[in-house]
Design an enzyme around this catalytic site. Structure first.
Site, mmCIF file in Angstrom:
data_model
loop_
_atom_site.group_PDB
_atom_site.id
_atom_site.type_symbol
_atom_site.label_atom_id
_atom_site.label_comp_id
_atom_site.label_asym_id
_atom_site.label_seq_id
_atom_site.Cartn_x
_atom_site.Cartn_y
_atom_site.Cartn_z
ATOM 1 N N LYS A 287 0.812 -1.227 0.000
ATOM 2 C CA LYS A 287 0.000 0.000 0.000
ATOM 3 C C LYS A 287 0.842 1.273 0.000
ATOM 4 C CE LYS A 287 -4.159 -2.002 1.958
ATOM 5 N NZ LYS A 287 -5.188 -1.949 2.987
ATOM 6 N N ASP A 323 -10.329 2.229 1.294
ATOM 7 C CA ASP A 323 -10.443 1.776 2.701
ATOM 8 C C ASP A 323 -10.963 2.942 3.543
ATOM 9 O OD1 ASP A 323 -9.461 -0.746 2.283
ATOM 10 O OD2 ASP A 323 -7.397 -0.245 2.818
#
Ligand code: ATR
Length: 485
Positions: A287, A323
């Protein structure tokens, strides 16, 4: 073509397997070496008559990943008898040497698949060997073992390198090899093998017929198919293909979403150009690793320093973080109406960073608790929050505590399968007034959620965030809302 590898111990069971998956497959491979006990040769010879699909005859010896251990002479004699059957193909190994067996096989109109296996890597002379086999008028088959994403990219070069070979089979084994099995048409392969669920004998990395035909629709993939996927390490446990692929199918979009095990983000980005990937999800540990490759980043990615969705826009890679929005989705109204003013966040890793920033951006006051206090302190100082140590949780949970939270968010991996049953914040006693949100989605009921639910708290489950972020990703990829039911 989707080819089911039949590895049952008896001909009868192989026939049952074939019948069970008949609708999902185009052909079968009969692994004679897997048969056990006394098997009448005639029953094997008759097998193709009982299938209405092409059958590959394979008798693999131990060295090549099979079970035949009675010696080469005996294997050779067995194959000579079996070619009386109406097999469409016979798999013979590269080193077997050409002799009368091949002559008889060709006379009977059976095509030879000349195979080689590498269980350790991708051989440097892969394409040269395949060319050599094809020059003999046989179908070259290579099953190799990629050990890195760069190896996977090399397998996909097969389409170009071997473009003059009409029929070939080139597949990668193991988790790295899974994209080569799903996107077999893009390696130029004639077929891709699969195995029935629960049969590990086929080969490492085989998917099931259902996944090949229904989830990935592998036989319909072409250069016109838009390719999406998820990169991570590990990645095969991901639920995302089961969200995105059915979404594409329901909307009639010609696209596929593939899990890519990736060790090096750099090799993945160079692969995207070669194969034309349009967008992808990013999971642990990449990420942050993807950030240097992005041309445009959204505000939340800038703030959190972490990106879970990458999509192509005007020749640039754009990174966003669904997210962040997925987390907010189930509690947005509570934040907007002031129902949530104070929050306790358990954990101080990557997931916690998204959560804390999302809450802070809504003006929520946040307390962070973490196993490693220093990490909590660091995140707190970046986000204008407060860090506490684990023993302070019992004080925080008291009715008269000034900072008693309206929302408790669990962001660590504690309580997740296979470590279900653990609770990272046992010291916190729920009053029943808190909203409790556990990001863990497997299992659905974590120990913390059980405790909170018994106290009468409102629960937000991890899968709610998972789905919300997945649906946002789908919209980012396709520009369309995820189809309802
Ligand atoms: P993620 O991106 O999923 O948040 P991460 O960045 O590795 O993953 O963060 C993991 C979080 O879970 C951290 O808060 C970690 O605590 P430490 O900072 O002390 O490592 C927490 N965590 C992981 N295993 C834990 C355990 N066994 N007990 C308590 N906390 C744990």
């Amino acid at each position: 073509m989707i080819c089911l590898t039949l590895t049952e111990k008896s001909i009868e069971n192989n026939l049952l397997q074939y019948q069970k998956y008949n609708d999902l497959i185009d052909m079968v491979e009969l692994r004679v070496d897997m048969l056990e006990g006394i098997v009448p040769v005639d029953s094997i010879i008759r097998f193709p008559d009982l299938c209405n699909k092409p059958v590959i005859l394979t008798c693999r010896k131990v060295k090549d990943g099979g079970k035949y251990n009675l010696g080469e002479r005996s294997r050779y004699n067995l194959l000579r008898k079996l070619i009386k059957g109406k097999f469409s193909y016979i798999d013979l190994e590269e080193e077997m040497g050409r002799n009368e067996l091949e002559i008889s096989v060709k006379q009977k109109g059976i095509e030879i698949i000349r195979s080689f296996h590498d269980f350790n890597g991708v051989p440097g002379d892969l394409f040269k060997r395949m060319h050599k086999i094809s020059q003999q008028g046989e179908i070259p088959k290579a099953a190799v073992t990629p050990n890195s994403f760069a190896d996977v990219a090399r397998i996909f070069e097969g389409e170009q390198e071997l473009k003059d070979i009409d029929k070939k089979i080139l597949l990668g084994m193991g988790d790295y090899g899974v994209p080569t099995r799903i996107l077999y048409k893009l390696t130029g392969s004639l077929l891709s093998f699969c195995s029935a669920p629960g049969t590990s004998q086929g080969a490492s990395g085989h998917l099931t017929p259902e996944l090949m035909k229904n989830l990935y629709k592998t036989d319909q993939i072409s250069h016109e198919t838009a390719i999406y996927g998820i990169i991570g390490n590990p990645v095969m446990h991901t639920a995302s293909p089961a969200i995105h692929n059915p979404g594409f199918h329901k909307l009639g979009i010609n696209a596929v979403y593939v899990p890519f095990l990736v060790d090096s983000v750099r090799s993945f980005f160079s692969f995207t150009e070669k194969i034309g990937i349009k967008g992808f999800s990013v999971t642990v540990p990449h990420k942050q690793n993807v950030l240097p490759y992005l041309g445009v980043i959204s505000n939340e990615v800038k703030q959190i320093g972490s990106c879970n969705t990458v999509v192509q826009t005007r020749n640039l890679w754009k990174g966003i973080n669904t997210d962040y929005y997925g987390f907010l989705y189930p509690i947005q109204e509570d934040l907007e109406t002031g129902n949530i003013k104070r929050a306790l966040v358990i954990g101080a890793g990557g997931a916690a960073r998204s959560v804390v920033w999302a809450l802070r951006n809504y003006g929520c006051s946040v307390t962070i608790v973490n196993r490693t206090y220093e990490s909590a302190l660091k995140l707190a100082s970046k986000t204008g929050s407060t860090a506490i140590k684990i023993p302070e949780l019992s004080v925080l949970s008291m009715e008269d505590s000034q900072n008693k939270p309206d929302l408790v968010v669990q962001t660590t991996t504690v309580g997740m399968d296979p470590n279900a049953g653990n609770d990272p914040a046992e010291e916190y006693i729920f009053s029943g007034d808190e909203i409790v949100y556990d990001l863990v989605y497997k299992p659905r009921m974590t120990r913390l959620i059980n405790r909170a639910s018994q106290a009468g708290c409102r629960i937000v489950y991890g899968y709610e965030m998972l789905y919300a972020q997945g649906l946002l990703q789908f919209k980012t990829f396709t520009g369309k809302d995820y189809p309802q039911s």
